[in-house]
Design an enzyme around this catalytic site. Structure first.
Site, PDB file in Angstrom:
ATOM      1  N   ASP A   1       9.990   2.808   9.093  1.00  0.00           N
ATOM      2  CA  ASP A   1      10.509   2.534   7.883  1.00  0.00           C
ATOM      3  C   ASP A   1      11.582   1.082   8.469  1.00  0.00           C
ATOM      4  O   ASP A   1      12.554   1.462   9.172  1.00  0.00           O
ATOM      5  CB  ASP A   1      11.346   3.435   7.176  1.00  0.00           C
TER       6      ASP A   1
ATOM      7  N   HIS B   1       3.162   0.291  -1.904  1.00  0.00           N
ATOM      8  CA  HIS B   1       4.603  -0.136  -1.855  1.00  0.00           C
ATOM      9  C   HIS B   1       4.804  -1.445  -1.126  1.00  0.00           C
ATOM     10  O   HIS B   1       5.485  -2.217  -1.813  1.00  0.00           O
ATOM     11  CB  HIS B   1       5.266   1.048  -1.151  1.00  0.00           C
TER      12      HIS B   1
HETATM   13  C1  HEM Z   1      12.707   6.231  -0.775  1.00  0.00           C
HETATM   14  C2  HEM Z   1      12.481   4.988  -1.125  1.00  0.00           C
HETATM   15  C3  HEM Z   1      11.851   4.222  -0.098  1.00  0.00           C
HETATM   16  C4  HEM Z   1      10.838   4.516   0.930  1.00  0.00           C
HETATM   17  C5  HEM Z   1      10.733   5.823   1.356  1.00  0.00           C
HETATM   18  C6  HEM Z   1      10.403   3.164   1.550  1.00  0.00           C
HETATM   19  C7  HEM Z   1       9.662   3.005   2.388  1.00  0.00           C
HETATM   20  C8  HEM Z   1       9.220   1.813   2.895  1.00  0.00           C
HETATM   21  C9  HEM Z   1       8.178   1.742   3.978  1.00  0.00           C
HETATM   22  C10 HEM Z   1       7.568   2.947   4.714  1.00  0.00           C
HETATM   23  C11 HEM Z   1       7.877   0.467   4.265  1.00  0.00           C
HETATM   24  C12 HEM Z   1       7.008  -0.268   5.199  1.00  0.00           C
HETATM   25  C13 HEM Z   1       7.665  -0.466   6.527  1.00  0.00           C
HETATM   26  C14 HEM Z   1       8.610  -1.614   6.290  1.00  0.00           C
HETATM   27  O1  HEM Z   1       8.394  -2.753   6.463  1.00  0.00           O
HETATM   28  O2  HEM Z   1       9.779  -1.207   6.363  1.00  0.00           O
HETATM   29  C15 HEM Z   1       8.740  -0.212   3.183  1.00  0.00           C
HETATM   30  C16 HEM Z   1       8.671  -1.679   3.015  1.00  0.00           C
HETATM   31  C17 HEM Z   1       9.376  -2.333   2.256  1.00  0.00           C
HETATM   32  N1  HEM Z   1      10.154  -1.754   1.288  1.00  0.00           N
HETATM   33 FE1  HEM Z   1      10.617   0.086   0.665  1.00  0.00          FE
HETATM   34  N2  HEM Z   1      10.860   2.130   0.602  1.00  0.00           N
HETATM   35  C18 HEM Z   1      11.869   2.767  -0.278  1.00  0.00           C
HETATM   36  C19 HEM Z   1      12.407   1.897  -1.473  1.00  0.00           C
HETATM   37  C20 HEM Z   1      12.421   0.649  -1.329  1.00  0.00           C
HETATM   38  C21 HEM Z   1      13.394  -0.019  -2.612  1.00  0.00           C
HETATM   39  C22 HEM Z   1      13.959   0.508  -3.564  1.00  0.00           C
HETATM   40  C23 HEM Z   1      13.179  -1.431  -2.268  1.00  0.00           C
HETATM   41  C24 HEM Z   1      13.676  -2.579  -2.888  1.00  0.00           C
HETATM   42  C25 HEM Z   1      13.969  -2.862  -4.046  1.00  0.00           C
HETATM   43  C26 HEM Z   1      12.283  -1.505  -0.836  1.00  0.00           C
HETATM   44  C27 HEM Z   1      11.780  -2.601  -0.555  1.00  0.00           C
HETATM   45  C28 HEM Z   1      10.716  -2.814   0.687  1.00  0.00           C
HETATM   46  C29 HEM Z   1      10.418  -4.012   1.155  1.00  0.00           C
HETATM   47  C30 HEM Z   1      11.046  -5.589   0.562  1.00  0.00           C
HETATM   48  C31 HEM Z   1       9.446  -3.793   2.115  1.00  0.00           C
HETATM   49  C32 HEM Z   1       8.665  -4.805   3.194  1.00  0.00           C
HETATM   50  C33 HEM Z   1       7.566  -5.058   2.410  1.00  0.00           C
HETATM   51  C34 HEM Z   1       6.480  -6.042   3.056  1.00  0.00           C
HETATM   52  O3  HEM Z   1       6.726  -7.304   3.070  1.00  0.00           O
HETATM   53  O4  HEM Z   1       5.861  -5.617   3.829  1.00  0.00           O
HETATM   54  N3  HEM Z   1      11.797  -0.241  -0.575  1.00  0.00           N
HETATM   55  N4  HEM Z   1       9.322   0.546   2.440  1.00  0.00           N
END
Ligand code: HEM
Length: 363
Positions: free
Chosen positions: A185, A276
């Site tokens: 993450d 996601h």
């Molecule tokens: C418990 C809640 C969440 C989990 C477990 C989670 C998990 C992840 C994971 C595993 C990734 C892929 C790896 C990475 O690029 O970091 C990701 C990407 C991302 N997450 Fe989350 N996330 C959560 C909540 C959120 C929230 C609330 C937001 C914003 C409103 C968010 C925004 C993003 C963004 C912007 C990316 C990158 C997307 C890309 O361009 O590839 N995430 N998240």
């Protein structure tokens, strides 16, 4: 077993307090192993002078503690023998501060509007926000205690949340951390070496917010029993990345850019429409960027993510992405947003000055 850094090395690291930006936002020493976020409300009698005194005390306190110098309080022995362990203290202002302590409501930047949604007031919002993080949990607890004590008479604690990351030295140096769902993450975070990093993270507002940033805080519970019942291949389609390596399902390794158009032999999208990373990607959200630097938490039988996102403007960072995720995101089945706050974290201080000085005293 490969030798890790000696404990004394972890404790000895210190982060410089003074500078154009508050150091707890984007310094390379981050994220530390332990983090605490808390909000305070001003007492009804607090005027602008009292707010200035509090911010001066927090500034001096933060600078001293971050340098590893105890403040001479009765609780100094708590950290006797410990170094600052990369302690950072970051101070910010919530929307509700404006209109209080003699600050005109009009001084509130438009971007500092309360976030939409109905939240548990006992764990959300607040006039002042503090983020305290270090590589040692005792150092964090001590700094929390000292800074809370310095607020006495002017501001009272409203809520606080704590979390953790893997300890420095306990895994591969520089590897992207994993969250409590077991996913890599933080892969697609803006990096300090990116040409648009500062534009994504630091506010361009003139005046007292120059060099500052907007912080969105969310306590997001993970429904881990539900999650653990799902086969790994399905879990990977929820995020759009492989669980072991963090590589996008379109192929390559962790840092390979996701190919959102790639289809499998049967014609289906390799990164599903509700994945996601597709729903959150800048490319599908008008270029929205934020620096996600949170902490995991365990609170009794509840676990989750203490989500912290820093950005130049929440209207071009968190808000459009969260709107997209709230509409469609395969992850929604497994998470619950439980508490929320937004703070404007002003620029850093120069020696002799204090955080928020130009807001309190005027330019
Ligand atoms: C418990 C809640 C969440 C989990 C477990 C989670 C998990 C992840 C994971 C595993 C990734 C892929 C790896 C990475 O690029 O970091 C990701 C990407 C991302 N997450 Fe989350 N996330 C959560 C909540 C959120 C929230 C609330 C937001 C914003 C409103 C968010 C925004 C993003 C963004 C912007 C990316 C990158 C997307 C890309 O361009 O590839 N995430 N998240």
């Amino acid at each position: 077993v490969a030798a890790g850094p000696a404990l004394t090395d972890v404790g000895a690291r210190s982060v410089a307090f003074y500078g154009p930006n508050q150091p707890g936002i984007a310094r390379p020493e981050l994220p530390q192993a332990y983090g605490w976020v808390g909000a305070f409300d001003l007492v009804a009698t607090a005027d602008r002078a009292a707010l200035g005194v509090l911010l001066k005390a927090w500034t001096t306190g933060a600078a001293e503690l971050m340098a590893g110098h105890p403040l001479g309080g009765a609780d100094d022995t708590v950290v006797t023998g410990l170094g600052p362990a990369a302690l950072t203290v970051t101070v910010g202002f919530g929307p509700s501060l404006f209109g209080r302590a003699g600050l005109p409501p009009a001084a509130r930047p438009e971007a500092l509007a309360p976030l939409p949604g109905r939240w548990d007031p006992l764990r959300s919002d607040g006039d002042l926000g503090l983020v305290i993080a270090a590589d040692d949990a005792v150092v964090v607890a001590h700094a929390v205690r000292v800074l809370t004590r310095l607020a006495a008479g002017t501001a009272v604690p409203r809520w606080q949340l704590s979390g953790f990351n893997s300890a420095r030295g306990s895994g591969t140096e520089g590897a992207t951390p994993r969250n409590l769902m077991g996913q890599v993450d933080g892969t697609k975070n803006p990096r300090a070496t990116d040409p648009d990093f500062a534009a994504a993270v630091f506010a361009r507002d003139p005046g007292w917010l120059a060099g500052g940033s907007y912080l969105v805080v969310r306590r997001i519970r993970m429904l881990l029993d539900e999650w653990d019942r799902v086969p790994v291949a399905d879990q990977e389609r929820v995020i759009g990345r492989r669980k072991d390596s963090g590589a996008p399902l379109s192929g390559g390794s962790e840092r390979t850019p996701a190919n959102f158009g790639a289809a499998g032999p049967s014609g289906g999208l390799l990164i599903p429409a509700d994945a996601h990373i597709r729903r959150a990607a800048a490319a599908f959200n008008e270029g929205a960027m934020m620096l996600r630097r949170g902490f995991s938490y365990v609170d009794g039988s509840a676990s989750g993510l203490l989500f912290l996102a820093w950005q130049a403007d929440p209207r071009r960072g968190f808000l459009p992405v969260q709107r997209s995720l709230a509409t469609v995101d395969a992850l929604n089945r497994f998470i619950r947003h439980e508490a929320s706050a937004l703070f404007a974290m002003p620029g850093g201080a120069a020696p002799g000055g204090y955080i928020g000085q130009s807001l309190v005293e005027g330019p």
